[in-house]
Scaffold this motif. Structure first.
Motif, PDB file in Angstrom:
ATOM      1  N   SER A 188       0.840  -1.195   0.000  1.00 30.14           N
ATOM      2  CA  SER A 188       0.000   0.000   0.000  1.00 30.14           C
ATOM      3  C   SER A 188       0.876   1.246   0.000  1.00 30.14           C
ATOM      4  O   SER A 188       2.088   1.173   0.223  1.00 30.14           O
ATOM      5  CB  SER A 188      -0.924   0.012   1.224  1.00 30.14           C
ATOM      6  N   TYR A 189       0.233   2.382  -0.250  1.00 29.06           N
ATOM      7  CA  TYR A 189       0.963   3.650  -0.243  1.00 29.06           C
ATOM      8  C   TYR A 189      -0.008   4.786   0.040  1.00 29.06           C
ATOM      9  O   TYR A 189      -1.234   4.619  -0.026  1.00 29.06           O
ATOM     10  CB  TYR A 189       1.671   3.882  -1.580  1.00 29.06           C
ATOM     11  N   SER A 190       0.557   5.939   0.364  1.00 29.56           N
ATOM     12  CA  SER A 190      -0.223   7.169   0.480  1.00 29.56           C
ATOM     13  C   SER A 190       0.329   8.172  -0.523  1.00 29.56           C
ATOM     14  O   SER A 190       1.533   8.208  -0.780  1.00 29.56           O
ATOM     15  CB  SER A 190      -0.141   7.744   1.897  1.00 29.56           C
ATOM     16  N   LEU A 191      -0.562   8.960  -1.076  1.00 31.28           N
ATOM     17  CA  LEU A 191      -0.191   9.941  -2.090  1.00 31.28           C
ATOM     18  C   LEU A 191      -0.209  11.336  -1.485  1.00 31.28           C
ATOM     19  O   LEU A 191      -1.190  11.727  -0.847  1.00 31.28           O
ATOM     20  CB  LEU A 191      -1.170   9.873  -3.265  1.00 31.28           C
ATOM     21  N   ILE A 192       0.871  12.073  -1.666  1.00 28.92           N
ATOM     22  CA  ILE A 192       0.947  13.459  -1.206  1.00 28.92           C
ATOM     23  C   ILE A 192       0.777  14.378  -2.408  1.00 28.92           C
ATOM     24  O   ILE A 192       1.352  14.138  -3.468  1.00 28.92           O
ATOM     25  CB  ILE A 192       2.294  13.745  -0.508  1.00 28.92           C
ATOM     26  N   GLN A 193      -0.004  15.416  -2.238  1.00 30.32           N
ATOM     27  CA  GLN A 193      -0.265  16.350  -3.332  1.00 30.32           C
ATOM     28  C   GLN A 193       1.031  16.885  -3.926  1.00 30.32           C
ATOM     29  O   GLN A 193       1.914  17.349  -3.224  1.00 30.32           O
ATOM     30  CB  GLN A 193      -1.104  17.527  -2.833  1.00 30.32           C
ATOM     31  N   GLU A 194       1.102  16.815  -5.255  1.00 31.23           N
ATOM     32  CA  GLU A 194       2.246  17.402  -5.953  1.00 31.23           C
ATOM     33  C   GLU A 194       1.878  18.711  -6.631  1.00 31.23           C
ATOM     34  O   GLU A 194       2.673  19.643  -6.679  1.00 31.23           O
ATOM     35  CB  GLU A 194       2.798  16.435  -6.999  1.00 31.23           C
ATOM     36  N   GLY A 195       0.674  18.780  -7.175  1.00 29.40           N
ATOM     37  CA  GLY A 195       0.296  19.984  -7.908  1.00 29.40           C
ATOM     38  C   GLY A 195      -1.187  20.000  -8.209  1.00 29.40           C
ATOM     39  O   GLY A 195      -1.983  19.284  -7.598  1.00 29.40           O
ATOM     40  N   MET A 196      -1.561  20.823  -9.195  1.00 29.81           N
ATOM     41  CA  MET A 196      -2.974  20.953  -9.546  1.00 29.81           C
ATOM     42  C   MET A 196      -3.539  19.670 -10.136  1.00 29.81           C
ATOM     43  O   MET A 196      -4.754  19.471 -10.159  1.00 29.81           O
ATOM     44  CB  MET A 196      -3.155  22.099 -10.547  1.00 29.81           C
ATOM     45  N   ALA A 197      -2.670  18.784 -10.623  1.00 32.55           N
ATOM     46  CA  ALA A 197      -3.164  17.511 -11.170  1.00 32.55           C
ATOM     47  C   ALA A 197      -3.950  16.728 -10.128  1.00 32.55           C
ATOM     48  O   ALA A 197      -4.850  15.950 -10.473  1.00 32.55           O
ATOM     49  CB  ALA A 197      -1.997  16.681 -11.689  1.00 32.55           C
ATOM     50  N   ASN A 198      -3.632  16.928  -8.856  1.00 26.26           N
ATOM     51  CA  ASN A 198      -4.342  16.210  -7.798  1.00 26.26           C
ATOM     52  C   ASN A 198      -5.792  16.649  -7.653  1.00 26.26           C
ATOM     53  O   ASN A 198      -6.556  16.031  -6.920  1.00 26.26           O
ATOM     54  CB  ASN A 198      -3.625  16.379  -6.461  1.00 26.26           C
ATOM     55  N   TYR A 199      -6.162  17.712  -8.344  1.00 26.75           N
ATOM     56  CA  TYR A 199      -7.551  18.159  -8.333  1.00 26.75           C
ATOM     57  C   TYR A 199      -8.289  17.751  -9.611  1.00 26.75           C
ATOM     58  O   TYR A 199      -9.435  18.131  -9.818  1.00 26.75           O
ATOM     59  CB  TYR A 199      -7.616  19.682  -8.166  1.00 26.75           C
ATOM     60  N   LEU A 200      -7.606  16.983 -10.477  1.00 24.51           N
ATOM     61  CA  LEU A 200      -8.226  16.555 -11.725  1.00 24.51           C
ATOM     62  C   LEU A 200      -9.259  15.463 -11.470  1.00 24.51           C
ATOM     63  O   LEU A 200      -9.046  14.573 -10.652  1.00 24.51           O
ATOM     64  CB  LEU A 200      -7.181  16.011 -12.696  1.00 24.51           C
ATOM     65  N   CYS A 201     -10.352  15.532 -12.206  1.00 24.58           N
ATOM     66  CA  CYS A 201     -11.324  14.451 -12.177  1.00 24.58           C
ATOM     67  C   CYS A 201     -10.845  13.326 -13.091  1.00 24.58           C
ATOM     68  O   CYS A 201     -10.155  13.564 -14.074  1.00 24.58           O
ATOM     69  CB  CYS A 201     -12.692  14.951 -12.639  1.00 24.58           C
ATOM     70  N   PHE A 202     -11.202  12.112 -12.747  1.00 20.56           N
ATOM     71  CA  PHE A 202     -10.784  10.931 -13.514  1.00 20.56           C
ATOM     72  C   PHE A 202     -12.035  10.381 -14.181  1.00 20.56           C
ATOM     73  O   PHE A 202     -12.864   9.747 -13.532  1.00 20.56           O
ATOM     74  CB  PHE A 202     -10.161   9.909 -12.567  1.00 20.56           C
ATOM     75  N   ASN A 203     -12.190  10.667 -15.484  1.00 21.25           N
ATOM     76  CA  ASN A 203     -13.456  10.311 -16.123  1.00 21.25           C
ATOM     77  C   ASN A 203     -13.549   8.814 -16.411  1.00 21.25           C
ATOM     78  O   ASN A 203     -12.568   8.075 -16.365  1.00 21.25           O
ATOM     79  CB  ASN A 203     -13.681  11.133 -17.400  1.00 21.25           C
ATOM     80  N   LYS A 204     -14.756   8.374 -16.723  1.00 17.03           N
ATOM     81  CA  LYS A 204     -15.019   6.937 -16.860  1.00 17.03           C
ATOM     82  C   LYS A 204     -14.255   6.317 -18.023  1.00 17.03           C
ATOM     83  O   LYS A 204     -13.906   5.135 -17.982  1.00 17.03           O
ATOM     84  CB  LYS A 204     -16.514   6.689 -17.024  1.00 17.03           C
ATOM     85  N   TRP A 205     -13.954   7.115 -19.054  1.00 19.58           N
ATOM     86  CA  TRP A 205     -13.231   6.563 -20.200  1.00 19.58           C
ATOM     87  C   TRP A 205     -11.787   6.261 -19.821  1.00 19.58           C
ATOM     88  O   TRP A 205     -11.234   5.240 -20.219  1.00 19.58           O
ATOM     89  CB  TRP A 205     -13.303   7.527 -21.381  1.00 19.58           C
ATOM     90  N   ASN A 206     -11.182   7.151 -19.034  1.00 12.12           N
ATOM     91  CA  ASN A 206      -9.830   6.876 -18.549  1.00 12.12           C
ATOM     92  C   ASN A 206      -9.818   5.644 -17.648  1.00 12.12           C
ATOM     93  O   ASN A 206      -8.888   4.836 -17.673  1.00 12.12           O
ATOM     94  CB  ASN A 206      -9.281   8.080 -17.779  1.00 12.12           C
ATOM     95  N   LYS A 207     -10.865   5.509 -16.848  1.00 12.20           N
ATOM     96  CA  LYS A 207     -10.948   4.362 -15.944  1.00 12.20           C
ATOM     97  C   LYS A 207     -11.067   3.059 -16.740  1.00 12.20           C
ATOM     98  O   LYS A 207     -10.386   2.069 -16.448  1.00 12.20           O
ATOM     99  CB  LYS A 207     -12.148   4.528 -15.010  1.00 12.20           C
ATOM    100  N   LEU A 208     -11.914   3.065 -17.763  1.00  9.89           N
ATOM    101  CA  LEU A 208     -12.073   1.874 -18.604  1.00  9.89           C
ATOM    102  C   LEU A 208     -10.775   1.527 -19.323  1.00  9.89           C
ATOM    103  O   LEU A 208     -10.421   0.351 -19.466  1.00  9.89           O
ATOM    104  CB  LEU A 208     -13.194   2.104 -19.622  1.00  9.89           C
ATOM    105  N   LYS A 209     -10.059   2.559 -19.769  1.00 16.35           N
ATOM    106  CA  LYS A 209      -8.776   2.342 -20.445  1.00 16.35           C
ATOM    107  C   LYS A 209      -7.789   1.648 -19.505  1.00 16.35           C
ATOM    108  O   LYS A 209      -7.114   0.684 -19.885  1.00 16.35           O
ATOM    109  CB  LYS A 209      -8.215   3.683 -20.915  1.00 16.35           C
ATOM    110  N   ASN A 210      -7.714   2.123 -18.265  1.00 20.49           N
ATOM    111  CA  ASN A 210      -6.798   1.512 -17.307  1.00 20.49           C
ATOM    112  C   ASN A 210      -7.195   0.073 -16.983  1.00 20.49           C
ATOM    113  O   ASN A 210      -6.346  -0.805 -16.865  1.00 20.49           O
ATOM    114  CB  ASN A 210      -6.747   2.338 -16.018  1.00 20.49           C
ATOM    115  N   ILE A 211      -8.502  -0.159 -16.846  1.00 15.87           N
ATOM    116  CA  ILE A 211      -8.976  -1.520 -16.567  1.00 15.87           C
ATOM    117  C   ILE A 211      -8.573  -2.454 -17.702  1.00 15.87           C
ATOM    118  O   ILE A 211      -8.067  -3.560 -17.476  1.00 15.87           O
ATOM    119  CB  ILE A 211     -10.509  -1.532 -16.371  1.00 15.87           C
ATOM    120  N   PHE A 212      -8.780  -2.007 -18.940  1.00 21.37           N
ATOM    121  CA  PHE A 212      -8.447  -2.832 -20.100  1.00 21.37           C
ATOM    122  C   PHE A 212      -6.949  -3.136 -20.149  1.00 21.37           C
ATOM    123  O   PHE A 212      -6.543  -4.288 -20.333  1.00 21.37           O
ATOM    124  CB  PHE A 212      -8.881  -2.126 -21.382  1.00 21.37           C
TER     125      PHE A 212
END
Length: 327
Positions: A113-137
């Motif tokens: 396991s791990y914990s993520l520490i904020q690096e920048g504005m990317a940590n406020y990005l939403c992760f849309n369902k298409w990106n999620k499906l791509k990662n699952i595939f």
């Protein structure tokens, strides 16, 4: 023991602040670009605060030279890190700042396991369902190295630690993992920090810092990017403000040779510690969160969405309006 995986100067500083809170930590500094530090200065800080560290400039080069081995699950080995990983117990905590960069992925793949520490504005990005499906595939391909669901969305990620209190910007799908932990730069000695960055922290006296970003990643040409920042500089100068251009570490400083005052070679966040009264302006950078900060756009999503709608001339009009409203 807490293990911190740092891939640039900024993440190094945040890790150092956290390491001062608890003895017996371990710091891995493995930059993914040329961001050198003064090793003697880091050694001084480590002795003061009782933690171990390793500086490694080779990992990303080795990965680049072994791309095929890297992509195949279990094939790529890096003994220097394997020797560290085998000593990480179930009671230890692994902290990373970006779970997509290769050095973080190497440790994540081999730990529970791990914990993520904020690096920048990317940590406020939403992760849309298409990106999620791509990662699952992609993760269904058995021989491929796993691709983590980014920015804290992996099931291995226990916590997402935000270093600025911007609760309204935290995406809903990771809100249950999010905690706020302010960074206390005052725990570190300024002389040590200045030495760590080869005495780069004495910036030109100024009223405003203009923060550059590699916005060419969003399809903006280098020429247009320079024109945008030159517009900001000229507008501030006409209003009687002295500005300094702070160059993003991933950018080539030579392209900004026409600017009046230029600064680089250290994390901007340290200016909070040195000169908290200085104003900053950026297009959407998170590095000025907590300053007297002005951002033209609230987030990368906001910037990208507007860039699809706005012409360059309208973008310039938006920037002028923001400057007029805030300076």
């Amino acid at each position: 023991m807490n293990y911190y995986i740092c891939h640039n100067q900024y993440t190094l500083i945040i890790a150092l602040c956290f390491l001062t809170e608890k003895d017996n930590g371990y710091l891995i500094f493995s930059p993914d670009s040329k961001q050198e530090i003064n090793e003697d200065a880091l050694n001084t800080i480590a002795r003061k605060h009782n933690f171990c560290y390793i500086i490694d400039y080779d990992f990303h080069k080795v990965v680049s030279n072994n791309k095929t081995r890297w992509r195949v699950k279990g094939l790529f080995k890096y003994k220097k890190y394997d020797d560290i990983i085998k000593n990480i117990s179930s009671d230890d905590m692994l902290f990373v700042f970006n779970d997509e960069v290769k050095v973080s992925r190497y440790f994540i793949d081999k730990t529970k396991s791990y914990s993520l520490i904020q690096e920048g504005m990317a940590n406020y990005l939403c992760f849309n369902k298409w990106n999620k499906l791509k990662n699952i595939f992609l993760n269904l391909i058995p021989i491929c190295r796993p691709i983590p669901f980014p920015l804290g969305r992996s099931s291995k990620c226990l916590k997402v630690i935000y270093t600025e209190n911007k609760k309204s910007l935290i995406p809903n799908d990771i809100a249950n993992k999010a905690i706020i932990k302010n960074v206390n730069f005052k725990r570190l000695d300024f002389i040590d920090l200045d030495a760590l960055f080869f005495n780069c922290l004495k910036i030109t006296s100024c009223d405003v810092i203009i923060i550059t970003q590699p916005i060419n990643d969003y399809g903006i040409s280098v020429e247009d990017k320079i024109n945008i920042y030159k517009l900001i500089e000229n507008k501030l100068t006409k209003k009687g403000f002295i500005s300094v251009l702070k160059i993003h570490p991933r950018e080539n400083k030579d392209i900004y040779s026409s600017f009046l005052n230029v600064s680089y070679g250290y994390p901007l966040e340290l200016i909070k510690f040195i000169s908290p009264e200085i104003k900053t302006i950026s297009l959407f950078s998170s590095s000025n969160l907590g300053f007297r900060d002005i951002r033209v756009f609230n987030s990368p999503d906001d910037f990208e969405l507007n860039m699809k709608k706005l012409s360059l001339s309208k973008l310039e009009s938006t920037i002028k309006r923001v400057i007029d409203d805030n300076f």
